[in-house]
Design an enzyme around this catalytic site. Structure first.
Site, PDB file in Angstrom:
ATOM      1  CE  LYS A  13      -2.289  -0.982   3.824  1.00 52.48           C
ATOM      2  NZ  LYS A  13      -1.667  -2.278   4.195  1.00 52.48           N
ATOM      3  NE  ARG A  88      -4.162  -1.270  10.097  1.00 52.36           N
ATOM      4  CZ  ARG A  88      -3.125  -0.663   9.532  1.00 52.36           C
ATOM      5  NH1 ARG A  88      -3.260   0.528   9.019  1.00 52.36           N
ATOM      6  NH2 ARG A  88      -1.971  -1.262   9.458  1.00 52.36           N
ATOM      7  NE  ARG A 127       6.979  -3.130   5.984  1.00 52.06           N
ATOM      8  CZ  ARG A 127       5.674  -2.961   5.920  1.00 52.06           C
ATOM      9  NH1 ARG A 127       5.085  -2.777   4.765  1.00 52.06           N
ATOM     10  NH2 ARG A 127       4.963  -3.003   7.026  1.00 52.06           N
ATOM     11  NE  ARG A 160       6.183  -0.223  10.031  1.00 50.91           N
ATOM     12  CZ  ARG A 160       4.969  -0.314   9.490  1.00 50.91           C
ATOM     13  NH1 ARG A 160       4.765   0.120   8.266  1.00 50.91           N
ATOM     14  NH2 ARG A 160       3.980  -0.835  10.160  1.00 50.91           N
ATOM     15  NE  ARG A 171       1.979  -4.570  11.503  1.00 50.81           N
ATOM     16  CZ  ARG A 171       2.986  -4.335  10.655  1.00 50.81           C
ATOM     17  NH1 ARG A 171       4.190  -4.757  10.918  1.00 50.81           N
ATOM     18  NH2 ARG A 171       2.766  -3.657   9.564  1.00 50.81           N
TER      19      ARG A 171
HETATM   20  P1  AMP Z   1       0.825   0.647   9.088  1.00 53.68           P
HETATM   21  O1  AMP Z   1       2.017   1.498   8.864  1.00 53.68           O
HETATM   22  O2  AMP Z   1      -0.351   1.095   8.274  1.00 53.68           O
HETATM   23  O3  AMP Z   1       1.102  -0.828   8.921  1.00 53.68           O
HETATM   24  O4  AMP Z   1       0.405   0.841  10.621  1.00 53.68           O
HETATM   25  C1  AMP Z   1       1.267   0.507  11.691  1.00 53.68           C
HETATM   26  C2  AMP Z   1       0.494   0.406  12.990  1.00 53.68           C
HETATM   27  O5  AMP Z   1      -0.128   1.667  13.287  1.00 53.68           O
HETATM   28  C3  AMP Z   1      -0.666  -0.582  12.985  1.00 53.68           C
HETATM   29  O6  AMP Z   1      -0.237  -1.897  13.273  1.00 53.68           O
HETATM   30  C4  AMP Z   1      -1.553  -0.020  14.089  1.00 53.68           C
HETATM   31  O7  AMP Z   1      -1.042  -0.290  15.371  1.00 53.68           O
HETATM   32  C5  AMP Z   1      -1.422   1.482  13.855  1.00 53.68           C
HETATM   33  N1  AMP Z   1      -2.426   1.980  12.874  1.00 53.68           N
HETATM   34  C6  AMP Z   1      -2.188   2.523  11.641  1.00 53.68           C
HETATM   35  N2  AMP Z   1      -3.332   2.866  11.034  1.00 53.68           N
HETATM   36  C7  AMP Z   1      -4.333   2.529  11.890  1.00 53.68           C
HETATM   37  C8  AMP Z   1      -5.744   2.611  11.827  1.00 53.68           C
HETATM   38  N3  AMP Z   1      -6.389   3.113  10.746  1.00 53.68           N
HETATM   39  N4  AMP Z   1      -6.453   2.176  12.907  1.00 53.68           N
HETATM   40  C9  AMP Z   1      -5.836   1.679  14.005  1.00 53.68           C
HETATM   41  N5  AMP Z   1      -4.511   1.561  14.113  1.00 53.68           N
HETATM   42  C10 AMP Z   1      -3.753   1.976  13.071  1.00 53.68           C
END
Ligand code: AMP
Length: 214
Positions: A13, A88, A127, A160, A171
Protein backbone atom coordinates in the site's frame (compact mmCIF):
# COMPACT_ATOMS: atom_id res chain seq x y z
CA UNK A 1 -9.91 11.90 -6.59
CA UNK A 2 -10.56 10.19 -3.25
CA UNK A 3 -9.08 6.71 -3.06
CA UNK A 4 -8.65 4.10 -0.36
CA UNK A 5 -5.85 1.56 -0.57
CA UNK A 6 -6.97 -1.55 1.22
CA UNK A 7 -4.97 -4.68 1.87
CA UNK A 8 -3.05 -6.61 4.50
CA UNK A 9 0.23 -5.39 6.04
CA UNK A 10 2.97 -5.88 3.46
CA UNK A 11 0.64 -5.80 0.44
CA UNK A 12 2.46 -2.75 -0.94
CA UNK A 13 0.00 0.00 0.00
CA UNK A 14 2.73 2.48 0.98
CA UNK A 15 4.82 1.82 -2.13
CA UNK A 16 1.87 2.09 -4.48
CA UNK A 17 0.47 5.14 -2.67
CA UNK A 18 3.75 7.00 -3.29
CA UNK A 19 3.52 6.21 -7.01
CA UNK A 20 -0.11 7.32 -7.12
CA UNK A 21 0.82 10.60 -5.41
CA UNK A 22 3.13 11.40 -8.33
CA UNK A 23 0.54 10.42 -10.90
CA UNK A 24 -2.51 12.11 -9.38
CA UNK A 25 -0.91 15.02 -7.50
CA UNK A 26 -2.98 14.42 -4.37
CA UNK A 27 -1.49 13.67 -0.92
CA UNK A 28 -0.96 10.24 0.62
CA UNK A 29 -2.56 10.02 4.02
CA UNK A 30 -0.97 7.17 5.89
CA UNK A 31 -2.24 6.78 9.44
CA UNK A 32 0.73 4.49 10.18
CA UNK A 33 3.18 7.24 9.11
CA UNK A 34 1.23 9.83 11.11
CA UNK A 35 1.38 7.64 14.21
CA UNK A 36 5.10 6.90 13.76
CA UNK A 37 5.74 10.64 13.46
CA UNK A 38 3.73 11.20 16.64
CA UNK A 39 5.77 8.55 18.47
CA UNK A 40 8.99 10.24 17.31
CA UNK A 41 7.71 13.64 18.51
CA UNK A 42 7.20 12.18 21.97
CA UNK A 43 3.86 13.92 22.55
CA UNK A 44 0.76 12.44 24.27
CA UNK A 45 -0.71 10.92 21.06
CA UNK A 46 2.56 9.10 20.35
CA UNK A 47 2.80 7.88 23.93
CA UNK A 48 -0.70 6.46 23.75
CA UNK A 49 -0.29 4.89 20.30
CA UNK A 50 3.11 3.25 20.82
CA UNK A 51 1.94 0.53 23.17
CA UNK A 52 -0.71 -0.62 20.68
CA UNK A 53 1.64 -0.46 17.71
CA UNK A 54 4.43 -2.36 19.45
CA UNK A 55 2.17 -5.31 20.12
CA UNK A 56 0.64 -5.28 16.63
CA UNK A 57 -2.80 -4.16 17.84
CA UNK A 58 -4.92 -1.37 16.38
CA UNK A 59 -4.94 2.06 17.98
CA UNK A 60 -8.49 2.79 19.29
CA UNK A 61 -10.98 3.94 16.65
CA UNK A 62 -11.81 7.26 18.31
CA UNK A 63 -8.14 8.32 18.32
CA UNK A 64 -7.65 7.46 14.66
CA UNK A 65 -10.97 8.89 13.51
CA UNK A 66 -10.21 12.24 15.17
CA UNK A 67 -6.74 12.29 13.62
CA UNK A 68 -8.00 11.59 10.10
CA UNK A 69 -10.94 13.95 10.33
CA UNK A 70 -8.61 16.81 11.16
CA UNK A 71 -6.15 15.84 8.41
CA UNK A 72 -8.87 15.71 5.73
CA UNK A 73 -9.73 19.33 6.42
CA UNK A 74 -6.27 20.56 5.43
CA UNK A 75 -6.06 22.66 2.27
CA UNK A 76 -4.00 20.07 0.37
CA UNK A 77 -6.91 17.60 0.58
CA UNK A 78 -9.29 19.78 -1.43
CA UNK A 79 -8.59 17.90 -4.69
CA UNK A 80 -8.60 14.49 -3.07
CA UNK A 81 -6.23 12.07 -1.34
CA UNK A 82 -4.99 8.53 -1.14
CA UNK A 83 -5.86 6.90 2.16
CA UNK A 84 -3.26 4.29 3.07
CA UNK A 85 -3.93 2.18 6.17
CA UNK A 86 -7.26 3.85 6.95
CA UNK A 87 -9.98 2.75 7.41
CA UNK A 88 -9.00 -0.44 9.18
CA UNK A 89 -12.25 -1.31 10.96
CA UNK A 90 -15.91 -1.11 10.01
CA UNK A 91 -16.37 1.66 12.62
CA UNK A 92 -13.65 3.71 10.90
CA UNK A 93 -15.24 3.13 7.48
CA UNK A 94 -18.60 4.26 8.82
CA UNK A 95 -17.05 7.38 10.37
CA UNK A 96 -15.37 8.21 7.06
CA UNK A 97 -18.65 7.75 5.22
CA UNK A 98 -20.33 10.12 7.67
CA UNK A 99 -17.60 12.76 7.34
CA UNK A 100 -17.71 12.59 3.54
CA UNK A 101 -21.52 12.68 3.57
CA UNK A 102 -21.50 15.86 5.65
CA UNK A 103 -19.20 17.43 3.06
CA UNK A 104 -21.35 16.02 0.21
CA UNK A 105 -18.40 14.10 -1.13
CA UNK A 106 -18.03 10.53 -2.37
CA UNK A 107 -15.26 8.00 -2.44
CA UNK A 108 -14.13 7.37 -5.98
CA UNK A 109 -12.36 4.03 -5.63
CA UNK A 110 -11.30 1.45 -3.09
CA UNK A 111 -8.37 -0.50 -4.47
CA UNK A 112 -7.83 -3.82 -2.74
CA UNK A 113 -4.30 -5.16 -3.10
CA UNK A 114 -4.58 -8.91 -3.00
CA UNK A 115 -1.41 -10.79 -1.93
CA UNK A 116 -1.21 -14.37 -0.58
CA UNK A 117 -0.43 -14.53 3.14
CA UNK A 118 2.75 -16.63 2.67
CA UNK A 119 4.28 -13.83 0.64
CA UNK A 120 3.40 -11.09 3.14
CA UNK A 121 5.65 -12.32 5.94
CA UNK A 122 8.69 -12.52 3.64
CA UNK A 123 7.99 -9.08 2.23
CA UNK A 124 7.61 -7.45 5.62
CA UNK A 125 10.63 -9.16 7.20
CA UNK A 126 12.91 -7.68 4.52
CA UNK A 127 11.50 -4.21 4.21
CA UNK A 128 13.47 -1.15 5.25
CA UNK A 129 12.53 2.52 5.47
CA UNK A 130 14.77 5.57 5.33
CA UNK A 131 14.75 7.48 8.61
CA UNK A 132 15.24 10.76 6.80
CA UNK A 133 13.07 10.70 3.63
CA UNK A 134 10.81 7.68 4.16
CA UNK A 135 11.88 5.91 0.92
CA UNK A 136 11.23 2.18 1.05
CA UNK A 137 13.54 -0.64 0.05
CA UNK A 138 13.70 -4.39 0.50
CA UNK A 139 16.83 -6.40 1.32
CA UNK A 140 15.97 -8.96 -1.38
CA UNK A 141 13.52 -7.46 -3.85
CA UNK A 142 14.79 -3.88 -4.13
CA UNK A 143 18.04 -3.56 -2.14
CA UNK A 144 19.80 -0.23 -1.65
CA UNK A 145 23.20 0.09 -3.37
CA UNK A 146 24.95 0.32 0.00
CA UNK A 147 23.66 -1.76 2.87
CA UNK A 148 21.75 0.42 5.36
CA UNK A 149 22.09 3.61 3.28
CA UNK A 150 19.16 5.14 1.42
CA UNK A 151 19.69 5.46 -2.37
CA UNK A 152 17.52 8.57 -2.54
CA UNK A 153 19.00 10.79 0.18
CA UNK A 154 21.89 8.91 1.82
CA UNK A 155 19.97 8.64 5.11
CA UNK A 156 20.05 5.56 7.35
CA UNK A 157 17.56 2.80 6.58
CA UNK A 158 15.95 0.87 9.40
CA UNK A 159 13.45 -1.90 10.10
CA UNK A 160 10.20 -0.75 11.68
CA UNK A 161 9.83 -1.79 15.33
CA UNK A 162 6.64 -3.70 14.51
CA UNK A 163 8.09 -5.60 11.53
CA UNK A 164 9.63 -8.41 13.63
CA UNK A 165 8.16 -11.84 12.86
CA UNK A 166 5.99 -12.33 15.99
CA UNK A 167 4.44 -8.87 15.73
CA UNK A 168 3.87 -9.35 12.00
CA UNK A 169 1.93 -12.56 12.64
CA UNK A 170 -0.21 -10.71 15.18
CA UNK A 171 -0.79 -7.84 12.74
CA UNK A 172 -1.89 -10.33 10.09
CA UNK A 173 -4.35 -11.92 12.53
CA UNK A 174 -5.69 -8.46 13.44
CA UNK A 175 -6.07 -7.72 9.72
CA UNK A 176 -8.07 -10.90 9.10
CA UNK A 177 -10.32 -10.24 12.06
CA UNK A 178 -10.87 -6.48 11.90
CA UNK A 179 -9.90 -5.14 8.47
CA UNK A 180 -10.73 -7.93 6.00
CA UNK A 181 -14.49 -7.36 6.59
CA UNK A 182 -14.03 -4.02 4.80
CA UNK A 183 -13.70 -5.89 1.49
CA UNK A 184 -17.35 -6.93 1.81
CA UNK A 185 -18.30 -3.49 3.15
CA UNK A 186 -16.95 -1.69 0.08
CA UNK A 187 -18.09 -4.40 -2.32
CA UNK A 188 -21.55 -3.62 -1.02
CA UNK A 189 -20.99 0.07 -1.87
CA UNK A 190 -19.96 -0.88 -5.43
CA UNK A 191 -16.57 0.87 -5.24
CA UNK A 192 -14.17 -2.02 -4.63
CA UNK A 193 -11.62 -2.98 -7.29
CA UNK A 194 -9.44 -6.05 -6.75
CA UNK A 195 -5.84 -5.69 -7.87
CA UNK A 196 -3.49 -8.65 -8.15
CA UNK A 197 -0.76 -7.43 -5.78
CA UNK A 198 2.01 -9.85 -6.82
CA UNK A 199 4.76 -9.29 -9.38
CA UNK A 200 6.90 -6.25 -10.15
CA UNK A 201 6.10 -2.91 -8.50
CA UNK A 202 5.63 -1.25 -11.92
CA UNK A 203 3.38 -4.04 -13.12
CA UNK A 204 1.14 -3.71 -10.06
CA UNK A 205 1.05 0.07 -10.49
CA UNK A 206 -0.05 -0.35 -14.12
CA UNK A 207 -2.95 -2.54 -12.92
CA UNK A 208 -3.91 0.13 -10.40
CA UNK A 209 -3.88 2.90 -12.99
CA UNK A 210 -5.92 0.77 -15.35
CA UNK A 211 -8.56 0.12 -12.71
CA UNK A 212 -8.75 3.88 -12.05
CA UNK A 213 -9.72 4.28 -15.68
CA UNK A 214 -6.27 4.99 -17.21
P1 AMP B 1 0.83 0.65 9.09
O1 AMP B 1 2.02 1.50 8.86
O2 AMP B 1 -0.35 1.10 8.27
O3 AMP B 1 1.10 -0.83 8.92
O4 AMP B 1 0.41 0.84 10.62
C1 AMP B 1 1.27 0.51 11.69
C2 AMP B 1 0.49 0.41 12.99
O5 AMP B 1 -0.13 1.67 13.29
C3 AMP B 1 -0.67 -0.58 12.99
O6 AMP B 1 -0.24 -1.90 13.27
C4 AMP B 1 -1.55 -0.02 14.09
O7 AMP B 1 -1.04 -0.29 15.37
C5 AMP B 1 -1.42 1.48 13.85
N1 AMP B 1 -2.43 1.98 12.87
C6 AMP B 1 -2.19 2.52 11.64
N2 AMP B 1 -3.33 2.87 11.03
C7 AMP B 1 -4.33 2.53 11.89
C8 AMP B 1 -5.74 2.61 11.83
N3 AMP B 1 -6.39 3.11 10.75
N4 AMP B 1 -6.45 2.18 12.91
C9 AMP B 1 -5.84 1.68 14.01
N5 AMP B 1 -4.51 1.56 14.11
C10 AMP B 1 -3.75 1.98 13.07
Amino acid sequence: MRIILLGPPGAGKGTQAKLLVERLAVPQISTGDMLRAAVKDGGPLGGQAKAYMDRGALVPDEVIIGLVRERLQAADCARGYILDGFPRTVAQAEALEKTLGELRLNLDHVLYLDVPVEELVERIAGRRTCRRCGAMSHVRFSPTRRDGVCDVCGGETYQRDDDGEDTVRRRLAVYTEQTAPLVRFYEGRGVLRRIVGTGEIGEIFARMVQSLGG
